[in-house]
Design a protein around this motif. Structure first.
Motif, PDB file in Angstrom:
ATOM      1  N   GLY A   8       0.818  -1.214   0.000  1.00 34.83           N
ATOM      2  CA  GLY A   8       0.000   0.000   0.000  1.00 34.83           C
ATOM      3  C   GLY A   8       0.846   1.254   0.000  1.00 34.83           C
ATOM      4  N   ARG A   9       1.938   1.226   0.767  1.00 33.91           N
ATOM      5  CA  ARG A   9       2.820   2.392   0.822  1.00 33.91           C
ATOM      6  C   ARG A   9       3.529   2.611  -0.505  1.00 33.91           C
ATOM      7  NH1 ARG A   9       5.587   1.284   6.787  1.00 33.91           N
ATOM      8  NH2 ARG A   9       3.690   1.752   8.016  1.00 33.91           N
ATOM      9  N   LEU A  10       3.942   1.515  -1.133  1.00 36.11           N
ATOM     10  CA  LEU A  10       4.607   1.635  -2.429  1.00 36.11           C
ATOM     11  C   LEU A  10       3.654   2.188  -3.492  1.00 36.11           C
ATOM     12  CD1 LEU A  10       6.711  -1.677  -2.501  1.00 36.11           C
ATOM     13  CD2 LEU A  10       7.566   0.656  -2.186  1.00 36.11           C
ATOM     14  N   LEU A  11       2.405   1.712  -3.457  1.00 34.73           N
ATOM     15  CA  LEU A  11       1.423   2.191  -4.429  1.00 34.73           C
ATOM     16  C   LEU A  11       1.052   3.653  -4.198  1.00 34.73           C
ATOM     17  CD1 LEU A  11      -0.973  -0.900  -4.623  1.00 34.73           C
ATOM     18  CD2 LEU A  11       0.687  -0.160  -6.345  1.00 34.73           C
ATOM     19  N   SER A  12       1.095   4.089  -2.950  1.00 30.11           N
ATOM     20  CA  SER A  12       0.727   5.474  -2.649  1.00 30.11           C
ATOM     21  C   SER A  12       1.880   6.446  -2.848  1.00 30.11           C
ATOM     22  CB  SER A  12       0.225   5.585  -1.208  1.00 30.11           C
ATOM     23  OG  SER A  12       1.263   5.259  -0.292  1.00 30.11           O
ATOM     24  N   ALA A  13       3.098   5.915  -3.034  1.00 30.46           N
ATOM     25  CA  ALA A  13       4.279   6.776  -3.168  1.00 30.46           C
ATOM     26  C   ALA A  13       4.158   7.789  -4.303  1.00 30.46           C
ATOM     27  CB  ALA A  13       5.530   5.923  -3.337  1.00 30.46           C
ATOM     28  N   PRO A  14       3.718   7.389  -5.513  1.00 34.14           N
ATOM     29  CA  PRO A  14       3.594   8.393  -6.600  1.00 34.14           C
ATOM     30  C   PRO A  14       2.613   9.511  -6.264  1.00 34.14           C
ATOM     31  CG  PRO A  14       3.516   6.161  -7.481  1.00 34.14           C
ATOM     32  CD  PRO A  14       3.416   6.033  -6.004  1.00 34.14           C
ATOM     33  N   LEU A  17       4.232  11.832  -3.758  1.00 32.48           N
ATOM     34  CA  LEU A  17       5.211  12.662  -4.459  1.00 32.48           C
ATOM     35  C   LEU A  17       4.523  13.779  -5.226  1.00 32.48           C
ATOM     36  CD1 LEU A  17       8.138  13.178  -5.341  1.00 32.48           C
ATOM     37  CD2 LEU A  17       7.762  11.581  -7.236  1.00 32.48           C
ATOM     38  N   TRP A  18       3.441  13.431  -5.933  1.00 35.13           N
ATOM     39  CA  TRP A  18       2.664  14.426  -6.668  1.00 35.13           C
ATOM     40  C   TRP A  18       2.118  15.502  -5.723  1.00 35.13           C
ATOM     41  CZ3 TRP A  18       1.211  15.228 -11.811  1.00 35.13           C
ATOM     42  CH2 TRP A  18       0.153  16.129 -12.015  1.00 35.13           C
ATOM     43  N   ILE A  25       4.544  22.062  -1.701  1.00 33.95           N
ATOM     44  CA  ILE A  25       5.643  23.001  -1.966  1.00 33.95           C
ATOM     45  C   ILE A  25       5.126  24.345  -2.486  1.00 33.95           C
ATOM     46  CG2 ILE A  25       7.688  23.426  -3.402  1.00 33.95           C
ATOM     47  CD1 ILE A  25       8.387  20.495  -3.134  1.00 33.95           C
ATOM     48  N   PRO A  26       4.206  24.378  -3.484  1.00 28.18           N
ATOM     49  CA  PRO A  26       3.673  25.679  -3.918  1.00 28.18           C
ATOM     50  C   PRO A  26       2.954  26.433  -2.798  1.00 28.18           C
ATOM     51  CG  PRO A  26       3.219  24.016  -5.565  1.00 28.18           C
ATOM     52  CD  PRO A  26       3.756  23.285  -4.377  1.00 28.18           C
ATOM     53  N   LEU A  27       2.182  25.717  -1.965  1.00 23.89           N
ATOM     54  CA  LEU A  27       1.512  26.378  -0.847  1.00 23.89           C
ATOM     55  C   LEU A  27       2.526  26.929   0.146  1.00 23.89           C
ATOM     56  CD1 LEU A  27      -1.589  24.130  -0.031  1.00 23.89           C
ATOM     57  CD2 LEU A  27      -1.591  26.471  -0.901  1.00 23.89           C
ATOM     58  N   GLY A  28       3.558  26.155   0.387  1.00 18.89           N
ATOM     59  CA  GLY A  28       4.614  26.616   1.289  1.00 18.89           C
ATOM     60  C   GLY A  28       5.284  27.888   0.770  1.00 18.89           C
ATOM     61  N   MET A  29       5.495  27.955  -0.530  1.00 25.95           N
ATOM     62  CA  MET A  29       6.100  29.150  -1.128  1.00 25.95           C
ATOM     63  C   MET A  29       5.177  30.350  -1.001  1.00 25.95           C
ATOM     64  SD  MET A  29       7.844  27.551  -4.584  1.00 25.95           S
ATOM     65  CE  MET A  29       8.407  29.179  -5.118  1.00 25.95           C
TER      66      MET A  29
END
Length: 275
Positions: A8-14, A17-18, A25-29
């Motif tokens: 489950g963790r491997l499948l959720s990784a993409p 990442l997205w 990251i954009p919200l943090g900026m």
């Protein structure tokens, strides 16, 4: 069990990442630039700048036009959704497809098409002049912006309401009629209350993009009408003031979050989601 968790963790990784790259990251900026000045020091001046006369005027004008557009979308969408919901299965699937077909066209192209239609020497005025009728002068006015909003966002109101209507058990409606309720009473006491999740979802999906849009107001409102989306866009692209633009964006996010919280309260089970 452990293997399932690892898988489950491997499948959720993409997806994680997205989410990190394109959301967190954009919200943090945005929050970093909005809460700091050019030296990097913490400040609330960028957020409080929304209280200035110019920015407050743009914000409340955006809120007003968004509310009017949302109300018009609701008044148009609910009867249309009821018509679609009462059609048989073989018919309404095709009709819904035809209705959402314009959504497949680029948003900018759809708005440019309305600009071509509404401008003073545009298609509509050419036809009116050919018929010796008064010309239509609504380009670069709030009315043109509302028209553009309603046209672009109407499907986002229709589909959630339609989705809620088709989920209503016909036996519930028939029971109300058997107990003596007329069409109006059945609608007020049965149909409409059961579709409130769809209505709230539709209101959210129309109000939020209408509030934040800058393309529609830029093309159909010209430089005469500035909404808060236009102000923020100009701060980023023309003035190059990312700090002020981000600060104004944070205030706008508060309106959006408030609207989404209301939607979550009334639609806890996601019954009003689009098809």
């Amino acid at each position: 069990m452990k293997n399932n968790k690892i898988t489950g963790r491997l499948l959720s990784a993409p997806y994680l990442l997205w989410e990190t790259v394109f959301i967190l990251i954009p919200l943090g900026m945005v929050f970093y630039f909005g809460l700091t000045d050019k030296t990097g020091a913490f400040t609330l001046e960028n957020v409080l700048a929304m209280m200035s006369a110019e920015h407050a005027k743009a914000l409340w004008l955006s809120v007003g036009l968004s509310l009017v557009s949302t109300l018009i979308c609701f008044l148009l969408a609910y009867p249309l959704a009821m018509i679609l919901a009462h059609m048989n299965v073989n018919q309404h699937s095709f009709i819904v497809l035809i209705f959402i077909l314009p959504m497949w066209m680029n948003f900018l192209l759809r708005t440019l098409a309305w600009q071509t239609l509404l401008e003073k020497n545009g298609v509509i005025n050419y036809i009116l002049e050919s018929l010796h009728m008064p010309s239509l002068n609504i380009i670069n006015t709030p009315a043109a912006i509302i028209l553009g909003m309603v046209y672009n966002f109407l499907p986002f109101m229709v589909l959630p309401i339609y989705n809620s209507l088709v989920k209503i058990d016909p036996n519930v409606v028939n029971a109300a009629r058997d107990l003596g309720a007329n069409e109006l009473q059945t609608f007020i006491k049965i149909t409409f209350p059961l579709t409130i999740p769809g209505v709230i979802s539709g209101v959210t999906m129309v109000f939020v993009p209408a509030l934040t849009t800058f393309v529609i107001s830029k093309l159909l409102g010209g430089s005469k009408i500035l909404l808060i989306g236009n102000v923020i866009e100009e701060e980023f692209t023309q003035a190059g003031n990312w700090h002020l633009g981000s600060g104004l964006s944070i205030v706008l996010m508060i309106f959006i979050i408030f609207n989404m919280v209301i939607s979550a309260v009334f639609d806890k089970n996601g019954e009003g989601n689009m098809l």
